[in-house]
Write a protein that holds these residues in place. Structure first.
Motif, PDB file in Angstrom:
ATOM      1  N   THR A 108    -101.682 -25.824  88.019  1.00 21.29           N
ATOM      2  CA  THR A 108    -101.089 -26.107  86.715  1.00 21.29           C
ATOM      3  C   THR A 108     -99.659 -26.604  86.875  1.00 21.29           C
ATOM      4  O   THR A 108     -99.226 -27.524  86.189  1.00 21.29           O
ATOM      5  CB  THR A 108    -101.108 -24.851  85.825  1.00 21.29           C
ATOM      6  N   ARG A 109     -98.928 -26.004  87.817  1.00 20.69           N
ATOM      7  CA  ARG A 109     -97.558 -26.472  88.051  1.00 20.69           C
ATOM      8  C   ARG A 109     -97.551 -27.852  88.696  1.00 20.69           C
ATOM      9  O   ARG A 109     -96.696 -28.681  88.385  1.00 20.69           O
ATOM     10  CB  ARG A 109     -96.802 -25.478  88.934  1.00 20.69           C
ATOM     11  N   ALA A 110     -98.526 -28.080  89.574  1.00 20.17           N
ATOM     12  CA  ALA A 110     -98.568 -29.361  90.283  1.00 20.17           C
ATOM     13  C   ALA A 110     -98.803 -30.530  89.331  1.00 20.17           C
ATOM     14  O   ALA A 110     -98.336 -31.633  89.572  1.00 20.17           O
ATOM     15  CB  ALA A 110     -99.650 -29.331  91.365  1.00 20.17           C
ATOM     16  N   VAL A 111     -99.548 -30.290  88.242  1.00 17.45           N
ATOM     17  CA  VAL A 111     -99.772 -31.385  87.300  1.00 17.45           C
ATOM     18  C   VAL A 111     -98.619 -31.509  86.308  1.00 17.45           C
ATOM     19  O   VAL A 111     -98.702 -32.259  85.347  1.00 17.45           O
ATOM     20  CB  VAL A 111    -101.110 -31.253  86.527  1.00 17.45           C
ATOM     21  N   GLY A 112     -97.554 -30.745  86.538  1.00 16.67           N
ATOM     22  CA  GLY A 112     -96.335 -30.967  85.771  1.00 16.67           C
ATOM     23  C   GLY A 112     -96.086 -29.977  84.657  1.00 16.67           C
ATOM     24  O   GLY A 112     -95.112 -30.113  83.918  1.00 16.67           O
ATOM     25  N   ALA A 113     -96.943 -28.958  84.505  1.00 12.81           N
ATOM     26  CA  ALA A 113     -96.711 -27.969  83.457  1.00 12.81           C
ATOM     27  C   ALA A 113     -95.550 -27.058  83.847  1.00 12.81           C
ATOM     28  O   ALA A 113     -95.204 -26.942  85.022  1.00 12.81           O
ATOM     29  CB  ALA A 113     -97.966 -27.142  83.227  1.00 12.81           C
ATOM     30  N   GLY A 114     -94.947 -26.425  82.849  1.00 13.29           N
ATOM     31  CA  GLY A 114     -93.840 -25.523  83.095  1.00 13.29           C
ATOM     32  C   GLY A 114     -94.318 -24.201  83.660  1.00 13.29           C
ATOM     33  O   GLY A 114     -95.521 -23.969  83.833  1.00 13.29           O
ATOM     34  N   LEU A 115     -93.353 -23.328  83.923  1.00 18.41           N
ATOM     35  CA  LEU A 115     -93.665 -22.033  84.523  1.00 18.41           C
ATOM     36  C   LEU A 115     -94.617 -21.209  83.651  1.00 18.41           C
ATOM     37  O   LEU A 115     -95.624 -20.700  84.124  1.00 18.41           O
ATOM     38  CB  LEU A 115     -92.361 -21.262  84.768  1.00 18.41           C
TER      39      LEU A 115
END
Lengths: 95, 227
Positions: free
Chosen positions: B130-137
């Motif tokens: 999820t973080r890798a696709v650009g979502a926040g923490l």
């Protein structure tokens, strides 16, 4: 109320609603038996019997007390750590 | 997700124990290393262990009319990587097996594999993805914590289906049956657990920034990277 507090309060409310609303809509018709116990019953109904018994099986009331103890220990430690971290930040903040 | 004491056939009980053991041993070493190299991290390690201790003790009602417990293994896996949770999760299961007659010693291996190995790894994977696709923490924390919960119960269902294939419909039929008991009930619990994980991380980003930066959860930029 800061925005941060508001969002936290809404998150808590959402969690409570997530479990309270089904309970209210249900109107007391469900037993809410545990899924683990449901599987155990199903296995027993299928003729499977355990080949090893728990070394120690607390009576019902004692069991719920021990579950509460487990939750209390966890909540106590979690609250201690979060309180400590918050106090540390506040002490470090220039006033 | 607790398979009751004595129910798994001996071969399965031994097999799952052998499968889980290396993860738990590796996890114990990871915990020792973490405490030795980052003594300041001990506080958060305690918080991660405490979170799974509380959540796995609580039975919550679900829309299906049955109740089940959350797992609480997600935050620890996100903060300290999954091996740490292999140990902490197994400690929780041991506590419940010995004192509460919940789960068991013969099923400890299988339960640990679901609760302390697969759950944390799936949660961690979902968080990283999820973080890798650009979502926040916080969205990533929600995904990681919720899926760690759900994956644990899916694993338990697979373990039960392998041990008790249906007489007529075989492995697939048994899997559908056990997933029917566990997975649907677990969905609202996983969502609730995800929200609690978000609350925990909101508290941590506010008060434990230095620790989160050292653990690589937050980048040490002054502002703008927290959300």
């Amino acid at each position: 109320m800061t925005r941060r507090t508001l969002v936290n309060a809404l998150l808590v409310l959402a969690v409570v609603a997530l479990f309270a609303v089904p309970l209210l809509l249900d109107g007391g018709t469900s037993e809410y038996g545990g899924t683990d116990a449901a599987v155990t019953e199903e296995l027993e109904a299928g003729g499977h019997t355990p080949w090893f018994d728990p070394l120690f099986s607390p009576a019902g009331e004692v069991e719920s007390g021990l579950f509460a103890l487990q939750a209390a220990l966890g909540a106590g430690v979690l609250g201690y750590v979060l309180g400590l971290l918050r106090g540390r930040r506040q002490a470090a903040e220039p006033r | 997700m607790h398979i009751a004491e004595g129910f798994l056939p001996v071969g399965h009980a031994v097999g799952w124990t052998i499968a889980a053991a290396p993860f738990v041993v590796h996890g114990a070493r990871a915990v020792v290393r973490e405490v030795r190299e980052n003594p300041e991290a001990t506080l958060l390690l305690g918080a991660a262990g405490a979170f799974t201790f509380v959540l796995s003790a609580i039975k919550l009602p679900s829309v299906t009319g049955s109740s089940s417990h959350p797992t609480g293994t997600g935050p620890g896996a996100i903060l300290f990587r999954p091996p740490v949770m292999a140990l902490l999760g197994t400690v929780v299961l041991l506590f419940q097996a010995l004192l509460l007659a919940h789960g068991g010693l013969t099923t400890l291996g299988a339960n640990a594999f679901a609760f302390a190995v697969v759950g944390p790894w799936v949660g961690y994977g979902a968080y990283r993805l999820t973080r890798a696709v650009g979502a926040g923490l916080l969205p990533a924390v929600f995904a990681g914590v919720a899926l760690a919960d759900l994956a644990t119960y899916v694993t338990t269902s697979v373990q039960l289906a392998l041990a008790f294939p249906d007489a007529g419909s075989g492995l697939a039929g048994a899997l559908v049956k056990f997933l029917g008991v566990f997975a649907v009930t677990q969905i609202p619990l996983a969502v609730g657990e995800g929200l609690l994980g978000v609350l925990l991380f909101r508290a941590l980003t506010g008060n434990a920034r230095p620790e989160l930066e050292r653990l690589g959860i937050l980048t040490p930029a002054p502002t703008g990277s927290a959300a």
